[in-house]
Each structure stands twice: as C-alpha cells, then as structure tokens.
Design an enzyme around this catalytic site. Structure first.
Site, mmCIF file in Angstrom:
data_model
loop_
_atom_site.group_PDB
_atom_site.id
_atom_site.type_symbol
_atom_site.label_atom_id
_atom_site.label_comp_id
_atom_site.label_asym_id
_atom_site.label_seq_id
_atom_site.Cartn_x
_atom_site.Cartn_y
_atom_site.Cartn_z
ATOM 1 N N LYS A 105 0.860 -1.191 0.000
ATOM 2 C CA LYS A 105 0.000 0.000 0.000
ATOM 3 C C LYS A 105 0.887 1.228 0.000
ATOM 4 C CE LYS A 105 -4.515 0.740 0.612
ATOM 5 N NZ LYS A 105 -5.469 -0.298 0.321
ATOM 6 N N ASP A 145 -7.004 3.711 -4.906
ATOM 7 C CA ASP A 145 -7.490 3.700 -3.525
ATOM 8 C C ASP A 145 -8.177 5.062 -3.330
ATOM 9 O OD1 ASP A 145 -7.052 1.857 -0.986
ATOM 10 O OD2 ASP A 145 -6.818 3.880 -0.270
#
Ligand code: GLU
Length: 425
Positions: A105, A145
């Site tokens: 991430k 995201d």
C-alpha cells in the site's frame, strides 16, 4: 481518549489470531513488520511556477503468496504508519479472497482537490518514476485507492513504461478499459461488498430485501455498493461524503440523479432529487434532512456501511450506533475498542478484509488478463467475482461458527491458515 494508530490496531488483530492458530513464530515475525518501506521525495513545478515538494510512500508488507498488491491513496493524512497498516490488511485480504498476491500500500500526502489536472499528472508521473525500480507486474502492483482512479493508473503505467523501455500492462491495475483495464473493475469493490453481505445474511437466516441502509462515503466504492444493494431490495436511506449528506427515511430512489448532482456540485449534501431537479427545494416534499458524515453512523438503520476512511466507529460514538449489521467497505473503519463493544452487543460486523476484497479480486482478474493477453466480458468477471466472494464469505462464516468467534477474528484465522499452508491461488 488517545486513539491507537491503525498500525497498532492491525498488529493487535494479528497477535490475537496468531495465538488461535498457533502460528509459527517465524511467520508471525515476518508478518509483524513490512518486508520493505519506501519513502520518496516528490518535487514538482506548480502551475504558478513555484516548486513544491510532496512526500510519497510505498510499503511492501509481505510477498509469501505472490507480488505485493495494493492501492495508492492521495490524501493529506497519508503517512508511513497508515500505509503499514493498510499494506498489512492487503496481505490478509489477498489470502482470504485467495488471489496469488501479497500485500502492499502507499500514497502521497496531498489533497488532490487542491491541485490542477496538470499538477496532479506531474505529481503522479514523478511518483511513478521514483517507484519504477521497486514496482512491476511480478514484483509490486499498485491500484486505485482513496482519491485515485483509472486516469492516475494510466499515467503510472505510461511513465513506468517510459522508464523501463518495455510494455508493462500488468504494472498497475484499475486502469481504464482502453488502456488494459478490466471490465467490471470499477464496480468490483461495491459488488463484492453486496455479495459478502448477502452471503453472511443468508447464513444467518436474515433477509436483505427491505433492510434500510446508511452509507458513509460516496466515492467509487459507496456509489456502486448503493446501486447493488438497491438492486437486491435494500432501501438506501442515507448517503454522505466528507462534506455532509442527506437522510431520507422513506428511501433514496434515484441514485443516478444523486451521482450526477454530486458530479456537478462536488458534494452529496443538498442533492434532494425529484426528476432531474436536485436541490434544497425538494427536501421537505421528500421528508429529508441534512446530516453530517458523523450523523450517518448513528441513524436508526438495519445496515450501516462505513465506506470512507479509518477510525470512523470509535469508543466515542459506538454506543450511539443503532444498526444490527456493519458492512466495513472502508479499510480499518472500526477501532478495536469499538469493535469489542459491537461484538458484545451482538452486532454483526462484516470485516473490511472480507467485505472490500472484491476490488483486489478483480484487480487479480485484470492482471491475469494482462499477463495472458486475454479480454474477459463483464459477465465473466462478475461471475468469477461472485464465486470467489461466496467462497471467501463461506470460509469466514464457517470458521466463526466452528470456533465461536467474531467474523473479524475468523477472517484473520482464515488468512493466517492460508498463509501458513503455502497453498497459493
Ligand atoms: N485499494 C483497494 C483495496 O484497498 C484495491 C487494491 C487493489 O486492487 O490492489 O483493497
């Protein structure tokens, strides 16, 4: 009350689950810290000629099951601790939904809404150049995201290909369809959430039809989820984004009109739509009222969907939550203190690492199509997603029932069992 960081929360979940499955201490140690953390400096020229430097992050948590995988988020609150937690959750999520990826991430600490389109592109390309040595279809595959989308993924692919002098469609997922993206990727997280909810409710002998729903967060995930839940017979009564929202107890019928209103005005607040007219003049006739993002969480509804950011449900507001089911479409929306209280009260919490794993499932289908040069129809993507989500929800539900633990605890157990077994995909 001092809130724990999402990373501390994540580690707590890991430790508790590792005891349940008697995890090998070496594997526990491997999962307790990311494999690699990357922080980059991103100086760009702004439109006014001045130079501004942003910070970018990428955390590669674990690649036991395959290349690191996970989104890039553009938000002022992005930092290394948040990225570590989010990357860890990706490792767990990919194991639960059973795709051959590990967890990663990252993102940039920036409010993209304050940048022009050109500035956003320059910043993204600078980020892609800095990440180029550590990403790739077989190494680490970013995706959208919070506040990132297909256009941003297309820029990353393009810049990465310039840097590496090769065609690399599989370096990112969530691309536009014309640029190697998959049919159904935009809808995937929302649809996956609807499937997870329906599987879990079915297992509990509960009905989805007629259930009232409040959704906090009306970005890509929240908007598609609302549509799929409405199609399944739920009544969407409240929607909000970071600026506020609307509550219409008798139900919000025309979701397309609200999406169009939000696209025009930049917010859901005030989008009281009758036909194509969306404004405050319709509020009274619809029996609606304005709500804040926090109000959305405490309305008298059957199903509550936090679909925005971490830490929405805390020990401070948990006592006011009235829903019997919480569908966690955001990552980490419930603090562990609040989670324990919801559990005690018998609220069904469908945990993030199951509920929102449809996104990465279809990211896997996209990557698979890219590396094999295939093109799937939307029907094929949706059918494959349905199969994986149903299987994952069934595994988690079964583990919860057998072990008499919550769905979240069970989701961690399922993930750790997968990671220990060495069985990938
Ligand atoms: N950002 C999404 C998530 O949190 C998708 C990740 C991906 O597709 O790689 O699951």
């Amino acid at each position: 009350m001092k809130q724990e960081s999402p990373w501390e929360e994540a580690k707590r979940n890991l430790e508790a689950a590792s005891e349940r499955v008697s995890l090998d201490p070496l594997l526990l140690a491997r999962l307790s810290e990311p494999d690699r953390i990357i922080e980059v400096s991103l100086p760009i020229r702004m439109d006014d000629g001045k130079v501004k430097t942003f910070r970018g992050f990428r955390v590669q948590h674990n690649d036991l099951r395959g290349p690191y995988k996970g989104g890039l988020r553009y938000h002022p609150k992005v930092d290394m601790l948040e990225a570590k937690a989010l990357a860890f959750w990706m490792t767990m999520k990919c194991a639960i939904i059973d795709v051959p990826f590990g967890g990663g991430k990252g993102g940039i600490a920036v409010n993209p809404k304050e940048l022009s389109e050109d500035e956003l592109e320059r910043l993204t390309r600078e980020f892609a150049r800095k990440l180029a040595p550590v990403i790739g279809a077989d190494l680490d595959v970013p995706a959208p995201d919070v506040n990132t989308n297909a256009k941003i993924m297309d820029w990353i692919r393009d810049e990465y290909e310039k840097e590496t002098h090769k065609s690399a469609p599989g370096v990112v997922t969530g691309k536009s369809i014309e640029n190697g993206g998959s049919e159904g990727r935009a809808e995937a997280t929302g649809l996956g959430g609807a499937i997870a909810l329906s599987s879990i409710l079915r297992a509990q002998g509960k009905e989805m039809r007629g259930a009232t729903v409040a959704i906090q967060g009306f970005g890509n995930v929240g908007s598609y989820l609302a549509r799929f839940l409405q199609k399944a017979g739920c009544v969407i009564v409240a929607l909000s984004d970071s600026k506020g929202g609307i509550y219409i107890p008798r139900g919000i019928s025309d979701l397309s009109a609200i999406e169009a209103c939000k696209a025009r005005s930049g917010k859901v607040a005030g989008c009281y739509c009758v036909g194509s007219v969306c404004d405050l003049s319709n509020m009274e006739s619809l029996g609606g009222r304005d709500i804040s993002p926090d109000d959305t969480l405490t309305l008298p509804v059957d199903i509550l969907v936090p679909a925005a950011l971490e830490g929405a449900i805390t020990e401070e507001n948990v006592d006011k939550i009235q829903a019997g089911v919480v569908l966690e479409m955001a990552n980490g929306p419930t603090t562990s203190g609040a989670d324990a209280i919801l559990n005690e009260r018998g609220v069904t919490v469908i945990p993030d690492i199951l509920a929102n794993s449809g996104g990465v499932a279809v990211s896997y289908f996209e990557w698979y199509q890219n590396v094999r040069d295939e093109k799937w129809t939307k029907e094929k993507v949706f059918a494959a997603l349905q199969e994986r989500m149903d299987a994952a929800a069934a595994r988690v539900n079964e583990s919860a029932t057998t072990r008499q633990i919550s769905l979240r605890e069970a989701a961690y157990v399922v993930a750790l069992e997968k990671l220990s077994s060495g069985d990938v995909g």
